[in-house]
Design a protein around this motif. Structure first.
Motif, PDB file in Angstrom:
ATOM      1  N   PHE A 277       0.851  -1.187   0.000  1.00  0.00           N
ATOM      2  CA  PHE A 277       0.000   0.000   0.000  1.00  0.00           C
ATOM      3  C   PHE A 277       0.888   1.239   0.000  1.00  0.00           C
ATOM      4  N   PRO A 278       0.415   2.288  -0.626  1.00  0.00           N
ATOM      5  CA  PRO A 278       1.170   3.541  -0.535  1.00  0.00           C
ATOM      6  C   PRO A 278       1.257   3.989   0.920  1.00  0.00           C
ATOM      7  N   ARG A 279       2.453   4.506   1.287  1.00  0.00           N
ATOM      8  CA  ARG A 279       2.635   5.000   2.657  1.00  0.00           C
ATOM      9  C   ARG A 279       2.977   6.477   2.624  1.00  0.00           C
ATOM     10  N   LEU A 280       2.316   7.214   3.455  1.00  0.00           N
ATOM     11  CA  LEU A 280       2.580   8.643   3.582  1.00  0.00           C
ATOM     12  C   LEU A 280       2.835   8.951   5.042  1.00  0.00           C
ATOM     13  N   ARG A 281       3.875   9.695   5.298  1.00  0.00           N
ATOM     14  CA  ARG A 281       3.989  10.247   6.640  1.00  0.00           C
ATOM     15  C   ARG A 281       2.946  11.348   6.778  1.00  0.00           C
ATOM     16  N   TYR A 282       2.525  11.593   8.003  1.00  0.00           N
ATOM     17  CA  TYR A 282       1.540  12.648   8.244  1.00  0.00           C
ATOM     18  C   TYR A 282       1.930  13.937   7.534  1.00  0.00           C
ATOM     19  N   ALA A 283       3.217  14.316   7.656  1.00  0.00           N
ATOM     20  CA  ALA A 283       3.669  15.578   7.061  1.00  0.00           C
ATOM     21  C   ALA A 283       3.487  15.565   5.544  1.00  0.00           C
ATOM     22  N   GLU A 284       3.709  14.386   4.938  1.00  0.00           N
ATOM     23  CA  GLU A 284       3.530  14.279   3.481  1.00  0.00           C
ATOM     24  C   GLU A 284       2.054  14.365   3.106  1.00  0.00           C
ATOM     25  N   ALA A 285       1.207  13.791   3.971  1.00  0.00           N
ATOM     26  CA  ALA A 285      -0.232  13.858   3.715  1.00  0.00           C
ATOM     27  C   ALA A 285      -0.723  15.299   3.783  1.00  0.00           C
ATOM     28  N   ILE A 286      -0.175  16.059   4.735  1.00  0.00           N
ATOM     29  CA  ILE A 286      -0.539  17.477   4.834  1.00  0.00           C
ATOM     30  C   ILE A 286      -0.132  18.212   3.548  1.00  0.00           C
ATOM     31  N   GLU A 287       1.090  17.929   3.092  1.00  0.00           N
ATOM     32  CA  GLU A 287       1.554  18.558   1.841  1.00  0.00           C
ATOM     33  C   GLU A 287       0.640  18.213   0.678  1.00  0.00           C
ATOM     34  N   LEU A 288       0.271  16.926   0.599  1.00  0.00           N
ATOM     35  CA  LEU A 288      -0.607  16.478  -0.484  1.00  0.00           C
ATOM     36  C   LEU A 288      -1.933  17.231  -0.445  1.00  0.00           C
ATOM     37  N   LEU A 289      -2.503  17.354   0.760  1.00  0.00           N
ATOM     38  CA  LEU A 289      -3.787  18.037   0.898  1.00  0.00           C
ATOM     39  C   LEU A 289      -3.675  19.499   0.490  1.00  0.00           C
ATOM     40  N   GLY A 299      -0.366  19.810  12.166  1.00  0.00           N
ATOM     41  CA  GLY A 299      -0.833  19.768  13.546  1.00  0.00           C
ATOM     42  C   GLY A 299      -2.329  19.557  13.659  1.00  0.00           C
ATOM     43  N   GLU A 300      -3.049  19.759  12.552  1.00  0.00           N
ATOM     44  CA  GLU A 300      -4.492  19.515  12.570  1.00  0.00           C
ATOM     45  C   GLU A 300      -4.772  18.074  12.152  1.00  0.00           C
ATOM     46  N   ASP A 301      -5.861  17.535  12.700  1.00  0.00           N
ATOM     47  CA  ASP A 301      -6.233  16.166  12.358  1.00  0.00           C
ATOM     48  C   ASP A 301      -7.085  16.169  11.088  1.00  0.00           C
ATOM     49  N   PHE A 302      -7.146  14.998  10.447  1.00  0.00           N
ATOM     50  CA  PHE A 302      -7.932  14.893   9.225  1.00  0.00           C
ATOM     51  C   PHE A 302      -9.390  14.629   9.554  1.00  0.00           C
ATOM     52  N   GLY A 303     -10.302  15.284   8.862  1.00  0.00           N
ATOM     53  CA  GLY A 303     -11.722  14.957   8.932  1.00  0.00           C
ATOM     54  C   GLY A 303     -12.066  14.052   7.764  1.00  0.00           C
ATOM     55  N   ALA A 304     -13.320  13.667   7.692  1.00  0.00           N
ATOM     56  CA  ALA A 304     -13.755  12.779   6.612  1.00  0.00           C
ATOM     57  C   ALA A 304     -13.435  13.348   5.221  1.00  0.00           C
ATOM     58  N   PRO A 305     -13.623  14.634   4.970  1.00  0.00           N
ATOM     59  CA  PRO A 305     -13.323  15.159   3.632  1.00  0.00           C
ATOM     60  C   PRO A 305     -11.837  15.024   3.286  1.00  0.00           C
ATOM     61  N   GLU A 306     -10.968  15.248   4.290  1.00  0.00           N
ATOM     62  CA  GLU A 306      -9.526  15.121   4.036  1.00  0.00           C
ATOM     63  C   GLU A 306      -9.156  13.678   3.710  1.00  0.00           C
ATOM     64  N   GLU A 307      -9.714  12.743   4.481  1.00  0.00           N
ATOM     65  CA  GLU A 307      -9.415  11.329   4.224  1.00  0.00           C
ATOM     66  C   GLU A 307      -9.785  10.943   2.798  1.00  0.00           C
ATOM     67  N   THR A 308     -10.983  11.337   2.402  1.00  0.00           N
ATOM     68  CA  THR A 308     -11.453  11.002   1.068  1.00  0.00           C
ATOM     69  C   THR A 308     -10.565  11.647   0.013  1.00  0.00           C
ATOM     70  N   SER A 309     -10.167  12.873   0.280  1.00  0.00           N
ATOM     71  CA  SER A 309      -9.339  13.608  -0.665  1.00  0.00           C
ATOM     72  C   SER A 309      -7.985  12.926  -0.862  1.00  0.00           C
ATOM     73  N   ILE A 310      -7.389  12.465   0.235  1.00  0.00           N
ATOM     74  CA  ILE A 310      -6.099  11.785   0.144  1.00  0.00           C
ATOM     75  C   ILE A 310      -6.221  10.510  -0.693  1.00  0.00           C
ATOM     76  N   THR A 311      -7.246   9.715  -0.431  1.00  0.00           N
ATOM     77  CA  THR A 311      -7.340   8.416  -1.103  1.00  0.00           C
ATOM     78  C   THR A 311      -7.704   8.561  -2.579  1.00  0.00           C
ATOM     79  N   ARG A 312      -8.216   9.719  -2.967  1.00  0.00           N
ATOM     80  CA  ARG A 312      -8.535   9.926  -4.388  1.00  0.00           C
ATOM     81  C   ARG A 312      -7.313   9.752  -5.281  1.00  0.00           C
TER      82      ARG A 312
END
Length: 432
Positions: A277-289, A299-312
């Motif tokens: 599976f693709p792996r992202l560190r939190y910091a990389e996920a923030i950059e992606l978003l 420093g902020e947590d992901f909500g449902a929209p962020e999760e969906t956005s990342i997996t797109r």
RNA sequence: UCCUCGGUAGCUCAACGGUAGAGCGUUCGGCUGUUAACCGAAAUGUUGGGGGUUCGAAUCCCUCCCGAGGAGCCA
């Protein structure tokens, strides 16, 4: 008298005389011939009733057995391309066991509230049967996966004393002279001691959250599987979670072809669930978003929209690791390279199904754990037994939890968790 | 807890200030291959509760109750 047969056996009994019993799933008559779709054991078959082949009593049953009447039929199994499923039973005798009139759930559309009020009957419909069959397969596969890898099943308690992670989200109940007990919201803390006893362990049972959440991704009572293993480091944990999901999805594809077809699930989405599976560190996920246009800050947590956005961006589950420790639970091991981060793992399912796995390496150093308990203002006396694990032969260990309903929803392609558990408990409903 | 939408026949909905309706289901009748069959007929209502405006309220206003969708939190 021939013995009772079940519908799934009929394919091997072409030309033979059989007896069946079950429920009227649907019925049509057309003058001198009629059809009943009979359901038993989750499967259905068409009964053909010809006026000239049966006595008056049998013909009466065909005319008047309403939907969900209980009936018994004798007849000959025949292959017929005109029949749904290719096999049907030419009836010689039909008997009414119990006649039903005005069954509430009709073949037309119904609203959610009505179906939920009638959940005990809704279970009989083809879609619900299909989802329950997938759930059953998933639950068996969960046990098989752990058993094949040498994990012991260790049942964690459901009634617990105060508070792993704050009492506000716990269901409370009186407990004799001890004040209150709380319904478990995780078996993890009880599993860690068991890992010192048996090495590799898992628990699998109901979990309760009194969180006032009212979304398609939440239930008050849900089932969670939680493996915990001694001497498993963070990398090993990530591999375990990946192997687990690949195994479960494979089992569903292997054994649930029919329910998946009934649900019109796009199985290519499930076939894509292969490691790595693709792996992202939190910091990389923030950059992606942020690249995707989100205004989220580190420093902020992901909500449902962020999760969906990342997996797109991906066609398979995404593993997100190395969260800021402040976002995560007190027991999570710090990253040795940056102690402000936790060795935490979330696995997010594609197609908007959200977080299905959350896990971490656990703190095994006594003093560090004690400091974290204090930072989180947790009652130290209540956690002495938990600290004991770090006092007597402490060991590196890791584990995760997976919500079974979220996984089943993802496999089945159903949008709402309430359809993935036989009797869903939601915020405003505890009937039936 | 907050935001949005809704509550009319058993079910899904229409009528939106002027006689409360349709489809499905149910009951009865017709039809020899139906796939949520089709054709004909019949029965079925305290329009969520309470209050108000009006000659007149399902319809407008107030209030309470109930439900659905979403948010936060999480699995």
């Amino acid at each position: 008298m021939t013995e009772w047969k079940s519908i799934p056996e009929l394919g091997g009994l072409i030309g033979q005389q059989v007896r069946l019993r079950g429920w009227v799933d649907g019925r049509r008559s057309s003058g001198r011939i009629g059809f009943i779709r009979l359901r038993d054991s989750g499967a259905t078959v068409q009964l053909v009733v010809s006026r000239k082949e049966v006595d008056d009593a049998s013909w009466e049953v065909l005319q008047h057995a309403g939907q969900e009447s209980t009936i018994a039929a004798s007849g000959t199994v025949a292959a017929d391309p005109r029949s749904p499923g290719g096999v049907e039973v030419q009836v010689s005798c039909l008997a009414l066991v119990h006649g039903t009139e005005a069954y509430p759930i009709t073949p037309k559309e119904h609203g959610t509230a009505f179906l939920m009020d009638n959940r005990h009957l809704w279970l009989r419909s083809s879609r619900q049967r299909a989802v329950l069959r997938i759930r059953s397969e998933v639950c068996h596969a969960i046990h098989d996966f752990h058993r094949e890898r040498g994990y012991y099943l260790v049942d964690s308690p459901i009634l617990t004393p105060a508070a792993c992670e704050g009492t506000s989200t716990l269901f409370e109940t009186p407990y004799f002279d001890h004040g209150s007990a709380f319904l478990s919201q995780s078996g993890q803390l009880y599993l860690e001691p068991a890992a010192a006893a048996l090495g590799k362990v898992y628990c699998f049972g109901p979990t309760f959250r009194a969180e006032k959440s009212k979304t398609r991704r939440h239930l008050m009572e849900f089932w969670m599987v939680e493996p915990e293993a001694a001497f498993l480091d963070f990398e090993g944990l990530c591999v375990l979670a990946e192997d687990f999901l690949v195994y479960l999805a494979g089992r569903v594809l292997e054994n649930c072809g029919e329910p998946l077809a009934i649900l019109e699930r796009d199985t290519s989405k499930l076939e894509a669930i292969q490691g790595p599976f693709p792996r992202l560190r939190y910091a990389e996920a923030i950059e992606l978003l942020r690249r995707q246009g989100s205004g989220i800050e580190f420093g902020e947590d992901f909500g449902a929209p962020e999760e969906t956005s990342i997996t797109r961006e991906f066609d398979r589950p995404v593993m997100i690791t190395h969260y800021p420790a402040s976002l995560k639970a007190f027991y999570m091991e710090p990253d040795p390279d940056d102690p402000s981060l936790a060795l935490a793992l979330d696995v997010i399912a594609p197609e908007g199904y959200g977080e299905i796995i959350g896990g971490s390496q656990r703190i095994h150093d006594h003093d560090l754990l004690l400091a974290r308990l204090k930072e989180h203002d947790l009652p130290l006396d209540a956690f002495q037994w938990y600290l004991d694990i770090r006092r007597y032969g402490t060991f590196e260990h890791s584990g995760f939890g997976m919500g079974v309903e979220r996984f089943v929803a993802w496999m089945a392609g159903v949008p709402h968790l309430r359809e993935t558990i036989p009797y869903p408990r939601t915020m405003d409903r505890i009937y039936p």
